[in-house]
Design a protein around this motif. Structure first.
Motif, PDB file in Angstrom:
ATOM      1  N   GLU A 119       0.838  -1.208   0.000  1.00 44.38           N
ATOM      2  CA  GLU A 119       0.000   0.000   0.000  1.00 44.38           C
ATOM      3  C   GLU A 119       0.869   1.252   0.000  1.00 44.38           C
ATOM      4  OE1 GLU A 119      -3.163   2.164   2.991  1.00 44.38           O
ATOM      5  OE2 GLU A 119      -3.066  -0.026   3.007  1.00 44.38           O
ATOM      6  N   GLN A 122       2.328   1.847  -3.470  1.00 44.03           N
ATOM      7  CA  GLN A 122       1.328   2.428  -4.368  1.00 44.03           C
ATOM      8  C   GLN A 122       1.128   3.912  -4.085  1.00 44.03           C
ATOM      9  OE1 GLN A 122      -1.525  -1.385  -4.700  1.00 44.03           O
ATOM     10  NE2 GLN A 122      -2.392   0.493  -5.453  1.00 44.03           N
ATOM     11  N   ARG A 126       1.671   6.796  -6.727  1.00 47.46           N
ATOM     12  CA  ARG A 126       0.565   7.738  -6.943  1.00 47.46           C
ATOM     13  C   ARG A 126       1.044   9.176  -6.781  1.00 47.46           C
ATOM     14  NH1 ARG A 126      -3.309   7.771  -2.247  1.00 47.46           N
ATOM     15  NH2 ARG A 126      -1.731   9.234  -1.597  1.00 47.46           N
ATOM     16  N   ASP A 143      -6.270   8.111 -14.604  1.00 52.36           N
ATOM     17  CA  ASP A 143      -6.801   7.487 -13.394  1.00 52.36           C
ATOM     18  C   ASP A 143      -5.577   7.074 -12.573  1.00 52.36           C
ATOM     19  OD1 ASP A 143      -7.802   5.850 -11.415  1.00 52.36           O
ATOM     20  OD2 ASP A 143      -9.154   4.752 -12.740  1.00 52.36           O
ATOM     21  N   GLU A 145      -4.979   6.297  -9.396  1.00 54.35           N
ATOM     22  CA  GLU A 145      -5.045   5.132  -8.498  1.00 54.35           C
ATOM     23  C   GLU A 145      -4.863   3.833  -9.281  1.00 54.35           C
ATOM     24  OE1 GLU A 145      -5.125   5.135  -5.183  1.00 54.35           O
ATOM     25  OE2 GLU A 145      -5.234   7.322  -5.097  1.00 54.35           O
ATOM     26  N   THR A 146      -5.578   3.711 -10.390  1.00 56.94           N
ATOM     27  CA  THR A 146      -5.493   2.493 -11.196  1.00 56.94           C
ATOM     28  C   THR A 146      -4.106   2.339 -11.806  1.00 56.94           C
ATOM     29  OG1 THR A 146      -7.844   2.613 -11.676  1.00 56.94           O
ATOM     30  CG2 THR A 146      -6.511   1.293 -13.178  1.00 56.94           C
ATOM     31  N   LEU A 147      -3.547   3.426 -12.296  1.00 55.77           N
ATOM     32  CA  LEU A 147      -2.220   3.366 -12.905  1.00 55.77           C
ATOM     33  C   LEU A 147      -1.158   3.004 -11.870  1.00 55.77           C
ATOM     34  CD1 LEU A 147      -0.492   3.606 -15.405  1.00 55.77           C
ATOM     35  CD2 LEU A 147      -0.411   6.093 -15.039  1.00 55.77           C
ATOM     36  N   ALA A 149      -1.557   1.181  -9.178  1.00 50.45           N
ATOM     37  CA  ALA A 149      -1.718  -0.250  -8.899  1.00 50.45           C
ATOM     38  C   ALA A 149      -1.149  -1.085 -10.050  1.00 50.45           C
ATOM     39  CB  ALA A 149      -3.183  -0.588  -8.673  1.00 50.45           C
ATOM     40  N   THR A 150      -1.356  -0.641 -11.268  1.00 50.70           N
ATOM     41  CA  THR A 150      -0.864  -1.369 -12.442  1.00 50.70           C
ATOM     42  C   THR A 150       0.660  -1.372 -12.484  1.00 50.70           C
ATOM     43  OG1 THR A 150      -2.868  -0.801 -13.660  1.00 50.70           O
ATOM     44  CG2 THR A 150      -0.948  -1.470 -14.963  1.00 50.70           C
TER      45      THR A 150
END
Length: 193
Positions: A119, A122, A126, A143, A145-147, A149-150
């Motif tokens: 976490e 990430q 971010r 996005d 948050e999604t990027l 995580a990816t």
């Protein structure tokens, strides 16, 4: 180095090499050159020692990750530095390997430092991406948050691919691929040309 520190360092080494389930207290004691009494004087058992070792691994990884994410001028350069192949790529991620161990996944105390660290990573990614949007290096419609995580998922998966092939090449290709997919703003695209 104190006996407690030797035990923690030995547990770190064995967790990375063998995983939690395959690491016996006796193996840790032998590597640390510490007796059973010393181990149980400092730690209530194997799990407590492993949690301490995980926290120490997390501290070390924090320093490495911050160093990489602070090493570039643009968000793309910082992410590229984060994704760079390291000398231990064929050994895999110290923490990522542990979550493949059922005993770790099924024990909240063993799992918590790892989940917290992922976490935290990430959040750092971010923050770099947000800085990139603020500076105009990255498009505003991302996005984040999604990027984030990816990017972390690609790095973790790249370790698995490299270990499976016993070659750093799959790691390099996976990380180069995510950089190709990382969008740039019009301003950054003009600057790159």
């Amino acid at each position: 180095m104190s006996a407690a520190d030797r035990l923690v360092e030995s547990m770190q080494t064995l967790l990375w090499e063998r995983g939690y389930t395959a690491t016996s207290p006796r193996a840790v004691q032998e590597l640390a050159e510490a007796g059973q009494g010393s181990m149980y004087h400092h730690f209530s058992g194997k799990a407590a020692l492993a949690v301490t070792a995980e926290h120490r691994m997390c501290e070390e990884l924090r320093d490495q990750i911050l160093g990489r994410l602070e090493s570039g001028a643009t968000a793309r350069e910082k992410i590229a530095a984060f994704l760079t192949v390291d000398e231990n790529v064929l050994r895999g991620c110290r923490l990522g390997r542990l979550v493949q161990d059922a005993a770790v996944v099924n024990d909240e105390h063993l799992r918590e430092p790892i989940a917290t660290m992922f976490e935290w990573i990430q959040i750092q990614i971010r923050d770099v991406l947000n800085e990139g949007v603020s500076s105009g290096d990255l498009p505003a419609e991302l996005d984040i948050e999604t990027l984030a995580a990816t990017i972390l998922a690609v790095r973790q998966g790249a370790y698995v691919l490299a270990r499976g092939a016993q070659s750093a090449e799959p790691f390099r290709r996976a990380t180069e691929g995510i950089l190709q997919l990382l969008p740039v703003s019009q301003r950054e695209a003009t600057r790159i040309r």
